[in-house]
Motif scaffolding. Structure first.
Motif, PDB file in Angstrom:
ATOM      1  N   LEU A  40      66.209  28.789  73.405  1.00 42.62           N
ATOM      2  CA  LEU A  40      66.320  28.746  75.024  1.00 42.62           C
ATOM      3  C   LEU A  40      64.737  28.466  75.293  1.00 42.62           C
ATOM      4  O   LEU A  40      64.919  28.389  75.967  1.00 42.62           O
ATOM      5  CB  LEU A  40      66.550  29.967  75.463  1.00 42.62           C
ATOM      6  CG  LEU A  40      68.202  30.816  75.079  1.00 42.62           C
ATOM      7  CD1 LEU A  40      68.155  31.967  75.136  1.00 42.62           C
ATOM      8  CD2 LEU A  40      69.170  30.275  75.155  1.00 42.62           C
ATOM      9  N   ASP A  41      63.836  28.697  74.819  1.00 44.60           N
ATOM     10  CA  ASP A  41      62.978  27.664  74.907  1.00 44.60           C
ATOM     11  C   ASP A  41      61.700  27.609  73.866  1.00 44.60           C
ATOM     12  O   ASP A  41      61.968  27.751  72.910  1.00 44.60           O
ATOM     13  CB  ASP A  41      61.801  29.620  75.953  1.00 44.60           C
ATOM     14  CG  ASP A  41      61.378  28.589  76.390  1.00 44.60           C
ATOM     15  OD1 ASP A  41      60.889  28.157  77.090  1.00 44.60           O
ATOM     16  OD2 ASP A  41      60.541  30.685  77.218  1.00 44.60           O
ATOM     17  N   PHE A  77      74.933  34.574  71.087  1.00 44.41           N
ATOM     18  CA  PHE A  77      73.552  34.762  72.396  1.00 44.41           C
ATOM     19  C   PHE A  77      75.067  36.513  72.687  1.00 44.41           C
ATOM     20  O   PHE A  77      75.990  35.797  73.912  1.00 44.41           O
ATOM     21  CB  PHE A  77      73.316  33.938  73.147  1.00 44.41           C
ATOM     22  CG  PHE A  77      72.724  33.156  73.140  1.00 44.41           C
ATOM     23  CD1 PHE A  77      70.941  33.516  72.715  1.00 44.41           C
ATOM     24  CD2 PHE A  77      72.885  32.254  73.308  1.00 44.41           C
ATOM     25  CE1 PHE A  77      70.257  32.319  72.173  1.00 44.41           C
ATOM     26  CE2 PHE A  77      71.745  31.044  72.954  1.00 44.41           C
ATOM     27  CZ  PHE A  77      70.570  31.361  72.724  1.00 44.41           C
ATOM     28  N   ARG A 100      74.221  26.283  79.678  1.00 46.02           N
ATOM     29  CA  ARG A 100      73.479  25.787  79.074  1.00 46.02           C
ATOM     30  C   ARG A 100      73.099  25.893  77.974  1.00 46.02           C
ATOM     31  O   ARG A 100      72.879  25.777  76.867  1.00 46.02           O
ATOM     32  CB  ARG A 100      72.349  25.292  79.616  1.00 46.02           C
ATOM     33  CG  ARG A 100      71.690  24.338  81.147  1.00 46.02           C
ATOM     34  CD  ARG A 100      71.882  23.094  80.355  1.00 46.02           C
ATOM     35  NE  ARG A 100      70.532  22.856  80.350  1.00 46.02           N
ATOM     36  CZ  ARG A 100      70.022  22.516  78.848  1.00 46.02           C
ATOM     37  NH1 ARG A 100      70.616  22.959  78.055  1.00 46.02           N
ATOM     38  NH2 ARG A 100      68.397  21.868  78.725  1.00 46.02           N
ATOM     39  N   ALA A 101      73.562  27.931  77.548  1.00 50.01           N
ATOM     40  CA  ALA A 101      72.760  28.394  76.351  1.00 50.01           C
ATOM     41  C   ALA A 101      74.104  28.704  75.710  1.00 50.01           C
ATOM     42  O   ALA A 101      73.384  28.728  74.585  1.00 50.01           O
ATOM     43  CB  ALA A 101      72.595  30.252  77.065  1.00 50.01           C
ATOM     44  N   ILE A 102      75.486  28.262  75.352  1.00 48.84           N
ATOM     45  CA  ILE A 102      76.194  28.138  74.827  1.00 48.84           C
ATOM     46  C   ILE A 102      76.747  26.573  74.590  1.00 48.84           C
ATOM     47  O   ILE A 102      77.265  26.762  74.021  1.00 48.84           O
ATOM     48  CB  ILE A 102      77.362  29.066  75.483  1.00 48.84           C
ATOM     49  CG1 ILE A 102      77.768  28.258  76.775  1.00 48.84           C
ATOM     50  CG2 ILE A 102      76.883  30.549  75.595  1.00 48.84           C
ATOM     51  CD1 ILE A 102      79.022  29.006  77.363  1.00 48.84           C
ATOM     52  N   GLY A 103      75.535  26.104  74.808  1.00 43.68           N
ATOM     53  CA  GLY A 103      76.085  24.966  74.346  1.00 43.68           C
ATOM     54  C   GLY A 103      76.261  23.126  75.710  1.00 43.68           C
ATOM     55  O   GLY A 103      76.822  22.073  74.672  1.00 43.68           O
ATOM     56  N   GLU A 147      66.572  18.308  74.997  1.00 46.54           N
ATOM     57  CA  GLU A 147      67.379  18.860  75.653  1.00 46.54           C
ATOM     58  C   GLU A 147      68.863  19.372  75.065  1.00 46.54           C
ATOM     59  O   GLU A 147      69.809  19.951  75.089  1.00 46.54           O
ATOM     60  CB  GLU A 147      67.511  19.114  76.783  1.00 46.54           C
ATOM     61  CG  GLU A 147      66.127  19.249  77.473  1.00 46.54           C
ATOM     62  CD  GLU A 147      66.474  21.370  78.136  1.00 46.54           C
ATOM     63  OE1 GLU A 147      67.107  21.076  78.140  1.00 46.54           O
ATOM     64  OE2 GLU A 147      65.249  21.237  78.460  1.00 46.54           O
ATOM     65  N   ARG A 173      72.014  25.173  70.005  1.00 44.15           N
ATOM     66  CA  ARG A 173      72.841  26.665  70.305  1.00 44.15           C
ATOM     67  C   ARG A 173      73.670  26.562  69.870  1.00 44.15           C
ATOM     68  O   ARG A 173      74.797  28.022  69.447  1.00 44.15           O
ATOM     69  CB  ARG A 173      72.265  26.354  71.779  1.00 44.15           C
ATOM     70  CG  ARG A 173      70.768  26.956  72.112  1.00 44.15           C
ATOM     71  CD  ARG A 173      71.002  27.636  73.427  1.00 44.15           C
ATOM     72  NE  ARG A 173      71.079  26.976  74.257  1.00 44.15           N
ATOM     73  CZ  ARG A 173      69.820  25.680  75.030  1.00 44.15           C
ATOM     74  NH1 ARG A 173      68.883  25.501  74.339  1.00 44.15           N
ATOM     75  NH2 ARG A 173      70.536  24.543  75.792  1.00 44.15           N
ATOM     76  N   ASN A 174      74.602  25.479  70.812  1.00 43.52           N
ATOM     77  CA  ASN A 174      76.270  25.839  70.148  1.00 43.52           C
ATOM     78  C   ASN A 174      76.571  26.214  69.078  1.00 43.52           C
ATOM     79  O   ASN A 174      77.615  26.594  68.854  1.00 43.52           O
ATOM     80  CB  ASN A 174      76.987  24.323  71.544  1.00 43.52           C
ATOM     81  CG  ASN A 174      78.455  24.750  71.210  1.00 43.52           C
ATOM     82  OD1 ASN A 174      79.255  24.087  70.564  1.00 43.52           O
ATOM     83  ND2 ASN A 174      79.215  25.092  72.236  1.00 43.52           N
ATOM     84  N   PRO A 192      67.925  27.573  80.475  1.00 44.29           N
ATOM     85  CA  PRO A 192      68.859  27.965  80.125  1.00 44.29           C
ATOM     86  C   PRO A 192      67.816  29.384  80.364  1.00 44.29           C
ATOM     87  O   PRO A 192      68.528  30.877  80.757  1.00 44.29           O
ATOM     88  CB  PRO A 192      69.110  28.558  78.635  1.00 44.29           C
ATOM     89  CG  PRO A 192      68.461  27.578  78.459  1.00 44.29           C
ATOM     90  CD  PRO A 192      68.292  26.250  79.332  1.00 44.29           C
ATOM     91  N   VAL A 193      66.450  29.418  80.072  1.00 38.34           N
ATOM     92  CA  VAL A 193      65.246  30.633  80.105  1.00 38.34           C
ATOM     93  C   VAL A 193      65.666  31.346  82.111  1.00 38.34           C
ATOM     94  O   VAL A 193      65.823  32.342  82.087  1.00 38.34           O
ATOM     95  CB  VAL A 193      64.160  30.489  79.113  1.00 38.34           C
ATOM     96  CG1 VAL A 193      64.583  31.167  78.251  1.00 38.34           C
ATOM     97  CG2 VAL A 193      63.466  29.480  79.541  1.00 38.34           C
ATOM     98  N   PRO A 249      72.397  18.464  79.357  1.00 39.29           N
ATOM     99  CA  PRO A 249      71.949  18.856  81.038  1.00 39.29           C
ATOM    100  C   PRO A 249      73.355  17.706  81.632  1.00 39.29           C
ATOM    101  O   PRO A 249      73.203  17.865  82.314  1.00 39.29           O
ATOM    102  CB  PRO A 249      70.232  18.258  80.473  1.00 39.29           C
ATOM    103  CG  PRO A 249      70.000  18.759  79.179  1.00 39.29           C
ATOM    104  CD  PRO A 249      70.959  18.545  78.568  1.00 39.29           C
ATOM    105  N   ALA A 262      70.627  21.756  72.954  1.00 40.82           N
ATOM    106  CA  ALA A 262      72.157  21.973  73.240  1.00 40.82           C
ATOM    107  C   ALA A 262      73.465  22.761  71.759  1.00 40.82           C
ATOM    108  O   ALA A 262      73.870  23.441  71.678  1.00 40.82           O
ATOM    109  CB  ALA A 262      72.481  21.643  74.816  1.00 40.82           C
TER     110      ALA A 262
END
Ligand code: ATP
Ligand code: MG
Lengths: 416, 240
Positions: free
Chosen positions: B54-55, B87, A320-323, B74, B81-82, A409-410, A326, B78
């Motif tokens: 992320l939050d 990170f 999720r963090a890298i993209g 969401e 972030r991508n 992601p957290v 859901p 995403a």
């Protein structure tokens, strides 16, 4: 959503690289499918074996037999012996319009049958050519008794399979050969391979069938016999036919109309219906149990995937963090679940088919069954099971996938 | 201003509500190399998670390149972030059943880059970080320093605007820590990448050009550190 080979490679990788998890998860489905198909196939095989017993028998045959009376009636005491004769057949033919074929059967037990060095003690049955319409013979050699044989009282016979294999152990075609039955010689005109089944006057594989008239004369029967075999006309009510015959015979022979032991009537339709219902019942049971097992398997998969998803919180969080959206996670987990179910299910199908095939060949190679007993499941059953698997896969994957979808992601970063 | 925070608040509603960020005001320019320092529990990671989308935060404004980051779906989050953020975490956050190069490929997979292309790109970064011989290895076959390099490759491969690092040297020995910090410094100088490092090690902070102190949920002192002598241990490199 992208539809490329990559997504599937990703799933295959995930399943392949977490082998023990995959195995554990898939086992429930494997077992469910395996059991369902083994039971279905087993049921089919059993049915084939049982049906073999009835093979050739017309489903609307009625067998009438005379036996000792069990009730006093019309001035006669009980325990009286009585027999049928030719006039009964004519009376039925003229007075019971529901009847189609009406023919007699007589039998002599324990006659010595000899060919050369070989002998066998079997049953001698006297039949007419009409009997073919009641119970079709399965001839492996030659032909059945015909009208001319009966009219001219030819000394010919059709022998059962076991008689044949005892008298002709080399397995040759015996037609044209002469065998000695009791004191007379008969020319073999055919071999009937039927075995077991609805045995009237003994199993047909142990019998020598000769023309009835001839038998009547040779053994001094005085025109009496104990069994009439008949069939109902197409569309006629077999119950009505039986009632009329019972009434007719009790009048002609002065027997209590309610003496069911004296006039025994066997209705093959009833037997067929019972067997049919039995198998319908067995099938329903098998399907219920099988579906239950399968459903339990799916729930098992769902449960294990649920635990798995919890274990994979970090992995999913990283994705999720890298993209990964859901939806991508949702579709990943569901696709994994479907892949797993199909993989495990296919293995279940493969194994059960192999085992059913083995069972089929073992049974078919047994001497009493000749060949061709199949325990196999049908092609469409296979397809249906496959579709069910996909459905189960979705079902099993749904709850875990929804849970995975809600992993933030957290959560992953925190879960260390 | 690449990153802009105005009066950002964040409260955790656990057993009892904990007001962690109490009005953060902060601006970071494109190409800056900054560190965020503070004592344990001061809210550094919380802030970084908000910066990395992320939050969520409760009130205030957070903008990246002028774009307000608020109430994102969401999938939108995403996507941001991508595309914009890479990170680096203390615990590497690599997927254990994937090889080094496959881990680096993953962000590109979610971008929809073709398999061939993403393998090529991933290998390029793997090689740049000196991990060529380790490309086919799984994380548990690598040292901490190597794992962190894989993680950095993963962060870089999408060519993001911002690199967010939460205690990137936290699990490494001093020698490896120096290597990693040298690497980040080089990336900042050569590629003009904006890099934000959360740390409580002054030696690590001393590598950066600006040190932001966070205390009691607000931004305290901000030290310019162009000469890299703001910290007492500065000249001696990273101290553990
Ligand atoms: N999900 C959460 N729910 C409730 N409280 C939280 C949550 N995450 C963090 N906290 C609390 O918020 C405070 C700040 O946490 P944070 O992780 O931002 O600190 P930190 O500055 O990164 O500390 P460290 O240097 O130890 O990593 C801590 O008191 C922590 O217990
Ligand atoms: Mg922290």
């Amino acid at each position: 959503m992208r539809f490329d080979i990559d997504r599937y490679k990703e799933i295959v990788d995930t399943l392949a690289r977490n082998r023990s998890r995959t195995l554990l998860t898939g086992f429930g489905i494997f077992w469910g499918i395996f059991m369902l198909l083994i039971m279905l196939g087993g049921g089919n095989g059993l049915k084939a074996i049982l049906s073999r017993n009835f093979a050739g028998f017309t489903s609307n045959a009625v067998i009438v037999g005379s036996s000792r009376t069990t009730k006093p009636y019309g001035g006669f005491k009980r325990d009286r012996y009585w027999s049928l004769d030719k006039t009964d057949i004519e009376a039925i033919k003229t007075l019971v319009p529901e009847s189609d074929i009406v023919t007699m059967m007589d039998a002599e037990w324990g006659g010595a049958i000899v060919y050369g060095e070989n002998s066998y003690s079997g049953i001698i049955k006297g039949l007419t050519h009409e009997y073919e319409g009641v119970e079709a013979p399965q001839l492996m050699f030659g032909r059945f008794i015909n009208e001319v044989d009966c009219e001219q009282e030819r000394k010919v016979c059709v022998i059962g399979k076991r008689v044949w294999s005892n008298l002709f152990p080399d397995g040759e075609d015996p037609t044209g050969k002469y065998i000695k039955v009791k004191d007379s010689y008969f020319q073999v005109i055919g071999v009937d391979s039927r075995s077991g089944g609805i045995n009237i006057s003994g199993s047909s594989d142990q019998s020598v069938v000769i023309p009835y008239q001839l038998m009547n004369k040779l053994y001094n029967k005085g025109g009496k016999f104990d069994i009439i075999c008949l069939t109902a006309k197409p569309g006629a009510d077999s119950e009505v036919l039986q009632e009329k015959i019972r009434g007719l015979l009790s009048r002609r022979h002065t027997i209590a109309p309610d003496d069911k032991s004296a006039i025994m009537i066997l209705d093959t339709k009833k037997v067929f219906t019972i067997v049919d219902n039995l198998f319908k019942g067995v099938n329903i049971l098998v399907i219920l149990v099988g579906l239950g097992t399968l459903l339990a398997g799916a729930i098992g998969v769902s449960n294990i995937m649920m635990v798995t998803v919890k274990e994979r919180t970090t992995e999913i969080g990283i994705r999720r963090a890298i993209g990964a959206t859901p939806r991508m996670i949702l579709s990943q987990i569901i696709t994994e679940s479907i892949g797993l179910t199909i993989l495990a299910g296919m293995l279940g199908i493969l194994f059960s088919v192999l085992i059913l095939w083995a069972a089929g060949s073992v049974v078919s190679s047994m001497p009493d069954f000749s060949s061709g007993i199949s325990f196999q499941i049908g092609f469409w059953t296979g397809i249906l099971v496959l579709l069910m698997l996909v459905f189960l896969g979705v079902l099993a994957g749904l709850a875990p996938a929804l849970r995975a979808m809600n992993i933030k992601p957290v959560d992953a970063m925190r879960d260390e | 201003m690449l990153i802009e925070l105005k009066d950002v608040n964040k409260t955790y509603f656990g057993a009892q509500p904990l007001h962690v960020l109490k009005g953060i005001n902060l601006g970071i320019e494109r190409g800056e190399f900054v560190s965020i320092m503070g004592s344990s529990g001061s809210g550094k990671s919380t802030l970084l998670n908000i910066l990395g989308i992320l939050d969520n935060y409760d009130s205030g404004e957070y903008r990246i390149g002028g774009k307000l980051i608020w109430d994102l779906s969401e999938s939108k989050a995403a996507e941001y972030r991508n595309k914009m953020i890479g990170f680096i975490f203390q615990s590497y956050n690599l997927i254990s059943f994937k090889t080094a190069v496959e881990n680096v490929e993953l962000p590109l997979f979610y971008q929809g880059v073709s398999r061939h292309k993403r393998h090529e790109m991933a290998m390029e970064y793997i090689e740049r970080l000196g991990l060529k011989d380790w490309a086919g290895h799984y994380p548990n076959e690598m040292s901490g320093g190597q794992k962190q390099r894989v993680a950095i490759s993963t962060a870089l491969v999408t060519k993001p605007d911002i690199i967010l690092a939460d205690e990137p040297t936290g699990a490494l020995d001093s020698k490896t820590s120096v290597e990693i910090m040298d690497l980040l410094k080089e990336l900042n100088e050569r590629e003009k990448l904006t890099i934000i490092v959360v740390t409580h090690e002054s030696g690590v902070a001393n590598y950066t050009n600006k040190i932001i102190h966070i205390k009691d949920g607000v931004i305290g002192q901000i030290d310019e550190n162009r000469s890299h002598d703001a910290m007492r241990f500065g000249s001696e490199g990273v101290l553990k």
